[in-house]
Design a protein around this motif. Sequence first.
Motif, PDB file in Angstrom:
ATOM      1  N   GLY A  68       0.796  -1.219   0.000  1.00  0.00           N
ATOM      2  CA  GLY A  68       0.000   0.000   0.000  1.00  0.00           C
ATOM      3  C   GLY A  68       0.822   1.260   0.000  1.00  0.00           C
ATOM      4  O   GLY A  68       1.997   1.289  -0.315  1.00  0.00           O
ATOM      5  N   GLY A  69       0.165   2.331   0.394  1.00  0.00           N
ATOM      6  CA  GLY A  69       0.806   3.635   0.432  1.00  0.00           C
ATOM      7  C   GLY A  69      -0.003   4.706  -0.285  1.00  0.00           C
ATOM      8  O   GLY A  69      -0.939   5.250   0.275  1.00  0.00           O
ATOM      9  N   PRO A  70       0.370   4.991  -1.539  1.00  0.00           N
ATOM     10  CA  PRO A  70       1.527   4.468  -2.259  1.00  0.00           C
ATOM     11  C   PRO A  70       2.840   4.827  -1.542  1.00  0.00           C
ATOM     12  O   PRO A  70       2.905   5.840  -0.840  1.00  0.00           O
ATOM     13  CB  PRO A  70       1.459   5.171  -3.623  1.00  0.00           C
ATOM     14  N   GLY A  71       3.846   3.991  -1.726  1.00  0.00           N
ATOM     15  CA  GLY A  71       5.154   4.280  -1.177  1.00  0.00           C
ATOM     16  C   GLY A  71       5.409   3.722   0.208  1.00  0.00           C
ATOM     17  O   GLY A  71       6.361   4.140   0.865  1.00  0.00           O
ATOM     18  N   VAL A  72       4.571   2.778   0.683  1.00  0.00           N
ATOM     19  CA  VAL A  72       4.803   2.134   1.975  1.00  0.00           C
ATOM     20  C   VAL A  72       5.345   0.731   1.703  1.00  0.00           C
ATOM     21  O   VAL A  72       4.612  -0.143   1.243  1.00  0.00           O
ATOM     22  CB  VAL A  72       3.517   2.073   2.818  1.00  0.00           C
ATOM     23  N   ALA A  73       6.618   0.522   1.987  1.00  0.00           N
ATOM     24  CA  ALA A  73       7.331  -0.678   1.569  1.00  0.00           C
ATOM     25  C   ALA A  73       6.707  -1.967   2.083  1.00  0.00           C
ATOM     26  O   ALA A  73       5.864  -1.969   2.983  1.00  0.00           O
ATOM     27  CB  ALA A  73       8.793  -0.581   2.005  1.00  0.00           C
ATOM     28  N   LYS A 109      11.737  13.423  -8.273  1.00  0.00           N
ATOM     29  CA  LYS A 109      10.414  13.355  -8.895  1.00  0.00           C
ATOM     30  C   LYS A 109       9.301  13.741  -7.917  1.00  0.00           C
ATOM     31  O   LYS A 109       8.118  13.574  -8.239  1.00  0.00           O
ATOM     32  CB  LYS A 109      10.154  11.948  -9.426  1.00  0.00           C
ATOM     33  N   ASN A 110       9.663  14.258  -6.754  1.00  0.00           N
ATOM     34  CA  ASN A 110       8.659  14.670  -5.779  1.00  0.00           C
ATOM     35  C   ASN A 110       7.758  15.740  -6.383  1.00  0.00           C
ATOM     36  O   ASN A 110       8.241  16.750  -6.899  1.00  0.00           O
ATOM     37  CB  ASN A 110       9.339  15.210  -4.511  1.00  0.00           C
ATOM     38  N   GLY A 111       6.457  15.492  -6.350  1.00  0.00           N
ATOM     39  CA  GLY A 111       5.499  16.449  -6.895  1.00  0.00           C
ATOM     40  C   GLY A 111       5.193  16.272  -8.366  1.00  0.00           C
ATOM     41  O   GLY A 111       4.337  16.972  -8.906  1.00  0.00           O
ATOM     42  N   GLU A 239      11.382   8.413   5.962  1.00  0.00           N
ATOM     43  CA  GLU A 239      12.688   8.734   5.379  1.00  0.00           C
ATOM     44  C   GLU A 239      12.557   9.290   3.970  1.00  0.00           C
ATOM     45  O   GLU A 239      13.306  10.171   3.562  1.00  0.00           O
ATOM     46  CB  GLU A 239      13.554   7.473   5.373  1.00  0.00           C
ATOM     47  N   ASP A 240      11.595   8.756   3.202  1.00  0.00           N
ATOM     48  CA  ASP A 240      11.378   9.232   1.834  1.00  0.00           C
ATOM     49  C   ASP A 240       9.901   9.088   1.500  1.00  0.00           C
ATOM     50  O   ASP A 240       9.413   7.998   1.234  1.00  0.00           O
ATOM     51  CB  ASP A 240      12.223   8.428   0.839  1.00  0.00           C
ATOM     52  N   ASN A 241       9.175  10.211   1.529  1.00  0.00           N
ATOM     53  CA  ASN A 241       7.732  10.174   1.267  1.00  0.00           C
ATOM     54  C   ASN A 241       7.376  10.727  -0.111  1.00  0.00           C
ATOM     55  O   ASN A 241       6.253  11.170  -0.350  1.00  0.00           O
ATOM     56  CB  ASN A 241       6.966  10.944   2.353  1.00  0.00           C
ATOM     57  N   THR A 242       8.335  10.686  -1.033  1.00  0.00           N
ATOM     58  CA  THR A 242       8.139  11.239  -2.383  1.00  0.00           C
ATOM     59  C   THR A 242       6.871  10.734  -3.039  1.00  0.00           C
ATOM     60  O   THR A 242       6.027  11.516  -3.504  1.00  0.00           O
ATOM     61  CB  THR A 242       9.347  10.892  -3.273  1.00  0.00           C
ATOM     62  N   VAL A 243       6.717   9.421  -3.109  1.00  0.00           N
ATOM     63  CA  VAL A 243       5.579   8.834  -3.812  1.00  0.00           C
ATOM     64  C   VAL A 243       4.284   9.135  -3.072  1.00  0.00           C
ATOM     65  O   VAL A 243       3.280   9.532  -3.668  1.00  0.00           O
ATOM     66  CB  VAL A 243       5.759   7.317  -3.978  1.00  0.00           C
ATOM     67  N   ASN A 244       4.292   8.950  -1.758  1.00  0.00           N
ATOM     68  CA  ASN A 244       3.082   9.130  -0.978  1.00  0.00           C
ATOM     69  C   ASN A 244       2.591  10.561  -1.003  1.00  0.00           C
ATOM     70  O   ASN A 244       1.387  10.822  -1.158  1.00  0.00           O
ATOM     71  CB  ASN A 244       3.318   8.672   0.461  1.00  0.00           C
ATOM     72  N   MET A 245       3.492  11.509  -0.853  1.00  0.00           N
ATOM     73  CA  MET A 245       3.087  12.923  -0.863  1.00  0.00           C
ATOM     74  C   MET A 245       2.565  13.333  -2.227  1.00  0.00           C
ATOM     75  O   MET A 245       1.620  14.121  -2.334  1.00  0.00           O
ATOM     76  CB  MET A 245       4.259  13.809  -0.456  1.00  0.00           C
ATOM     77  N   THR A 246       3.160  12.807  -3.296  1.00  0.00           N
ATOM     78  CA  THR A 246       2.740  13.191  -4.636  1.00  0.00           C
ATOM     79  C   THR A 246       1.378  12.612  -4.995  1.00  0.00           C
ATOM     80  O   THR A 246       0.532  13.293  -5.579  1.00  0.00           O
ATOM     81  CB  THR A 246       3.776  12.725  -5.675  1.00  0.00           C
ATOM     82  N   ASN A 248      -0.817  10.805  -2.689  1.00  0.00           N
ATOM     83  CA  ASN A 248      -1.820  10.826  -1.624  1.00  0.00           C
ATOM     84  C   ASN A 248      -1.859  12.177  -0.925  1.00  0.00           C
ATOM     85  O   ASN A 248      -2.791  12.946  -1.105  1.00  0.00           O
ATOM     86  CB  ASN A 248      -1.555   9.692  -0.621  1.00  0.00           C
ATOM     87  N   GLY A 249      -0.869  12.447  -0.089  1.00  0.00           N
ATOM     88  CA  GLY A 249      -0.845  13.705   0.646  1.00  0.00           C
ATOM     89  C   GLY A 249      -0.358  13.500   2.059  1.00  0.00           C
ATOM     90  O   GLY A 249       0.186  12.450   2.401  1.00  0.00           O
ATOM     91  N   PRO A 250      -0.563  14.484   2.943  1.00  0.00           N
ATOM     92  CA  PRO A 250       0.012  14.448   4.283  1.00  0.00           C
ATOM     93  C   PRO A 250      -0.522  13.362   5.202  1.00  0.00           C
ATOM     94  O   PRO A 250       0.147  12.977   6.154  1.00  0.00           O
ATOM     95  CB  PRO A 250      -0.324  15.841   4.848  1.00  0.00           C
ATOM     96  N   SER A 251      -1.752  12.878   4.977  1.00  0.00           N
ATOM     97  CA  SER A 251      -2.325  11.904   5.905  1.00  0.00           C
ATOM     98  C   SER A 251      -3.427  11.117   5.220  1.00  0.00           C
ATOM     99  O   SER A 251      -3.789  11.372   4.059  1.00  0.00           O
ATOM    100  CB  SER A 251      -2.878  12.602   7.148  1.00  0.00           C
ATOM    101  N   GLU A 252      -4.009  10.175   5.970  1.00  0.00           N
ATOM    102  CA  GLU A 252      -5.074   9.323   5.450  1.00  0.00           C
ATOM    103  C   GLU A 252      -6.303  10.141   5.050  1.00  0.00           C
ATOM    104  O   GLU A 252      -7.023   9.771   4.132  1.00  0.00           O
ATOM    105  CB  GLU A 252      -5.490   8.309   6.530  1.00  0.00           C
ATOM    106  N   PHE A 253      -6.542  11.227   5.757  1.00  0.00           N
ATOM    107  CA  PHE A 253      -7.784  11.978   5.565  1.00  0.00           C
ATOM    108  C   PHE A 253      -7.550  13.355   4.961  1.00  0.00           C
ATOM    109  O   PHE A 253      -8.494  14.068   4.670  1.00  0.00           O
ATOM    110  CB  PHE A 253      -8.509  12.138   6.912  1.00  0.00           C
TER     111      PHE A 253
END
Length: 333
Positions: A68-73, A109-111, A239-246, A248-253
């Motif tokens: 999942g994540g995206p970006g959660v190993a 590639k962040n963003g 450590e690296d939230n590039t994929v998740n921030m791009t 998804n965003g800052p949190s689940e909600f």
Amino acid sequence: MAGGGLITPKMASSILSTPPGQTNPYPSPTRTGTIPFTPPGTSLETETWYALWGELSSSTVPLIVLHGGPGVAHNYLLPTSHLSSAPWSRTVILYDQLGCGKSTHLPDKNGDTDFWTPQLFMRELENLLKALDIETYDILGQSWGGMLGAQYATTRPKGLRRLIIADSPADMVSWVETADKLRKLLPEDVQETLTRCEKEGTTESEEYEQAVIEYLRRFVCRVWPFPKELADSLAQLKEDNTVNMTMNGPSEFFVTGSLKTWNIISELHKIQIPVLLVNGKYDEAQDVVMEPYFREITGRVKWVRFAESSHTPQLEETDDFILAVGNFLEAAL
């Protein structure tokens, strides 16, 4: 288990359970490795890391696990490796999607919402299947991985035999609406911190992170302290939230990324293979966000809901989760 019947809860418990206070060790991978991957439309040379339990041959049907994540190993999905042991003895493959874990990271590639897309990750999956010479396979996708697996299944890929969608929404608008309702169940001071940080643009702060953890403890994993597998995945995300921030965003909600309007409900009728749906009673993937899969998929659909779990039943009710998945994979087509 070729030629065998379904596994009973008693049998599964004797295989998987360990005495209180002891760690339940996972079987060691048969091998690990990396696969070269050039993202479409680029000249980038990247690698996808994978781990394989069991053996690959023309007679095996491996289970490909999408995190999942995206970006959660992959770490928090290690319990699925139990499926490689008797009585199921399935070949299992976990891998880290591009941008996280042990695969190539691309912080530059962040963003870049044109780069980080579901289509990119579908091509990465196809690249893995081709490199490992896999023709027939099953998929288990958890959270974002279930979204990815479902979208991939709508393309009716040759060789996909069964699909497990675990804790995943069919559209992100409903996901955010549901998360907002769950958020209102948090203590008032936690809600206030979340709202204030989001308004002030301080979602990278330690204060916001701690408030989010209060949400995670109730609706993502109710085992506290978090199991090492989940803690390791979250540490890598921090450590690296590039994929998740791009995406998804800052949190689940507080979803601000490119998946904000993702919706495949109108495409679900194209899935005609057997499907297992999985979620927990306290899951942020509440029934309402998973119901479209049950309603719209035209293949045979089974739905298992875990009474003591939230978003990670593979960690919260491991024995029952492995039992449900193993029996689904062994059931007659």
